[in-house]
Scaffold this motif. Sequence first.
Motif, PDB file in Angstrom:
ATOM      1  N   LEU A   1     -15.684 -35.747 -20.104  1.00 37.58           N
ATOM      2  CA  LEU A   1     -16.420 -34.488 -20.229  1.00 37.58           C
ATOM      3  C   LEU A   1     -16.996 -34.048 -18.889  1.00 37.58           C
ATOM      4  CD1 LEU A   1     -18.177 -35.093 -23.666  1.00 37.58           C
ATOM      5  CD2 LEU A   1     -16.424 -33.374 -23.160  1.00 37.58           C
ATOM      6  N   VAL A   2     -17.429 -34.993 -18.073  1.00 39.91           N
ATOM      7  CA  VAL A   2     -17.884 -34.668 -16.716  1.00 39.91           C
ATOM      8  C   VAL A   2     -16.742 -34.044 -15.919  1.00 39.91           C
ATOM      9  CG1 VAL A   2     -18.632 -35.650 -14.507  1.00 39.91           C
ATOM     10  CG2 VAL A   2     -19.715 -36.403 -16.633  1.00 39.91           C
TER      11      VAL A   2
ATOM     12  N   TRP B   1     -14.091 -32.521 -17.036  1.00 36.66           N
ATOM     13  CA  TRP B   1     -13.757 -31.198 -17.558  1.00 36.66           C
ATOM     14  C   TRP B   1     -14.762 -30.149 -17.098  1.00 36.66           C
ATOM     15  CZ3 TRP B   1     -12.308 -32.434 -23.373  1.00 36.66           C
ATOM     16  CH2 TRP B   1     -11.080 -33.112 -23.392  1.00 36.66           C
ATOM     17  N   SER B   2     -16.036 -30.514 -17.069  1.00 37.96           N
ATOM     18  CA  SER B   2     -17.052 -29.565 -16.602  1.00 37.96           C
ATOM     19  C   SER B   2     -16.791 -29.170 -15.157  1.00 37.96           C
ATOM     20  CB  SER B   2     -18.448 -30.182 -16.744  1.00 37.96           C
ATOM     21  OG  SER B   2     -18.792 -30.342 -18.106  1.00 37.96           O
TER      22      SER B   2
ATOM     23  N   TYR C   1     -14.254 -26.306 -17.711  1.00 34.66           N
ATOM     24  CA  TYR C   1     -13.961 -26.353 -19.145  1.00 34.66           C
ATOM     25  C   TYR C   1     -15.226 -26.734 -19.915  1.00 34.66           C
ATOM     26  CZ  TYR C   1      -9.220 -26.843 -17.190  1.00 34.66           C
ATOM     27  OH  TYR C   1      -8.064 -26.675 -16.474  1.00 34.66           O
ATOM     28  N   ASN C   2     -16.229 -25.916 -19.795  1.00 31.94           N
ATOM     29  CA  ASN C   2     -17.537 -26.267 -20.349  1.00 31.94           C
ATOM     30  C   ASN C   2     -17.658 -26.067 -21.850  1.00 31.94           C
ATOM     31  OD1 ASN C   2     -18.988 -26.922 -17.822  1.00 31.94           O
ATOM     32  ND2 ASN C   2     -18.502 -24.800 -17.316  1.00 31.94           N
ATOM     33  N   THR C   3     -16.661 -25.433 -22.457  1.00 32.54           N
ATOM     34  CA  THR C   3     -16.729 -25.212 -23.907  1.00 32.54           C
ATOM     35  C   THR C   3     -15.867 -26.202 -24.683  1.00 32.54           C
ATOM     36  OG1 THR C   3     -14.905 -23.620 -23.867  1.00 32.54           O
ATOM     37  CG2 THR C   3     -17.128 -22.739 -23.573  1.00 32.54           C
TER      38      THR C   3
ATOM     39  N   SER D   1     -25.568 -34.989 -17.450  1.00 32.23           N
ATOM     40  CA  SER D   1     -25.806 -33.552 -17.667  1.00 32.23           C
ATOM     41  C   SER D   1     -24.756 -32.928 -18.579  1.00 32.23           C
ATOM     42  CB  SER D   1     -25.846 -32.800 -16.317  1.00 32.23           C
ATOM     43  OG  SER D   1     -26.859 -33.326 -15.491  1.00 32.23           O
ATOM     44  N   ILE D   2     -24.375 -33.664 -19.634  1.00 31.69           N
ATOM     45  CA  ILE D   2     -23.400 -33.185 -20.601  1.00 31.69           C
ATOM     46  C   ILE D   2     -24.113 -32.805 -21.892  1.00 31.69           C
ATOM     47  CG2 ILE D   2     -21.415 -33.840 -22.029  1.00 31.69           C
ATOM     48  CD1 ILE D   2     -20.723 -33.468 -19.103  1.00 31.69           C
ATOM     49  N   ASN D   3     -23.831 -31.592 -22.389  1.00 29.77           N
ATOM     50  CA  ASN D   3     -24.371 -31.168 -23.676  1.00 29.77           C
ATOM     51  C   ASN D   3     -23.836 -32.090 -24.765  1.00 29.77           C
ATOM     52  OD1 ASN D   3     -24.843 -29.852 -26.167  1.00 29.77           O
ATOM     53  ND2 ASN D   3     -24.934 -27.871 -25.140  1.00 29.77           N
TER      54      ASN D   3
ATOM     55  N   ARG E   1     -20.918 -31.465 -27.296  1.00 30.51           N
ATOM     56  CA  ARG E   1     -19.512 -31.463 -26.895  1.00 30.51           C
ATOM     57  C   ARG E   1     -18.809 -32.767 -27.255  1.00 30.51           C
ATOM     58  NH1 ARG E   1     -18.860 -30.238 -20.884  1.00 30.51           N
ATOM     59  NH2 ARG E   1     -16.661 -30.185 -21.512  1.00 30.51           N
TER      60      ARG E   1
END
Length: 267
Positions: free
Chosen positions: A88-89, A91-92, A96-98, A127-129, A132
């Motif tokens: 996810l890090v 991708w951000s 690709y934050n969604t 710092s990942i929501n 997700r």
Amino acid sequence: MEHIAADDRKFCTIDEAERGLARREFFFVYQPKLRLQQGRLSGFESLLRWRHPSRGVLTPDSFIDLVEDSPLTGSFTNFIVAEAAQTLVDWSARGYNTLSLAVNLPASEIGQPGLASKLSALLHNRSINASRLQIEVTESTDPGSIEVLASGVKSLKESGVSVAIDDFGAGCWSLTVLHRIGVDTLKLDRKFMCDIQDNANSKVVVEALVQLGQRLGMRVVVEGVETRAQFAWVSTIGHIDCQGYYISAPIGREQIDEFVSRHRLIH
């Protein structure tokens, strides 16, 4: 697509799996999920693979039962969630934050003390929501107490992580369990799609389960969409996600950018 004979699983040992984990022989491939009515990519499911030094790439059918019945279960859980967070890090960093990412964990792990707080800290530090990340709860021969499972799911949801029941309809998951553990997402097992074109009852069952899940406030994912005809039919149901080989086979980490660019599915 790799193929593993059922008999191969008996040759995998706990010692091999432990060495493989230490040597980083395990890795993810990713299968896309589409949000049909919005016509966009909603995320990926991560699927574990083992690059065995002598047997090639193995799918979970070859080793997962062995691991889940061993003291290695906790070590694999730590590996899986750490890899998911790093993905996810990455991708951000690509914008690709969604995109969401789902990982599979056995029901027996969900009730383990501290899992929710571990995930929360892992995602916060990067710092990942938390929303997700989705935990797909897989069936196990002994999922343990439903009360403990329900409590674990509740803790995960309170930490912001999404929770799904995986492969509903394939084994012992029942409507009672579905009602009591309160997940966010219901994933219908691929077997429902196998004879969807020839068996009217299969269509009725899928439609009923979709409606049930939605009335319980869950998002529904239909797995096993393998043909154009199946895709056309599920597209008529409304407000669901789907995944399967018609959309894409699982792909490697290095193929994510190309897939997203080619399909122009993020907006």
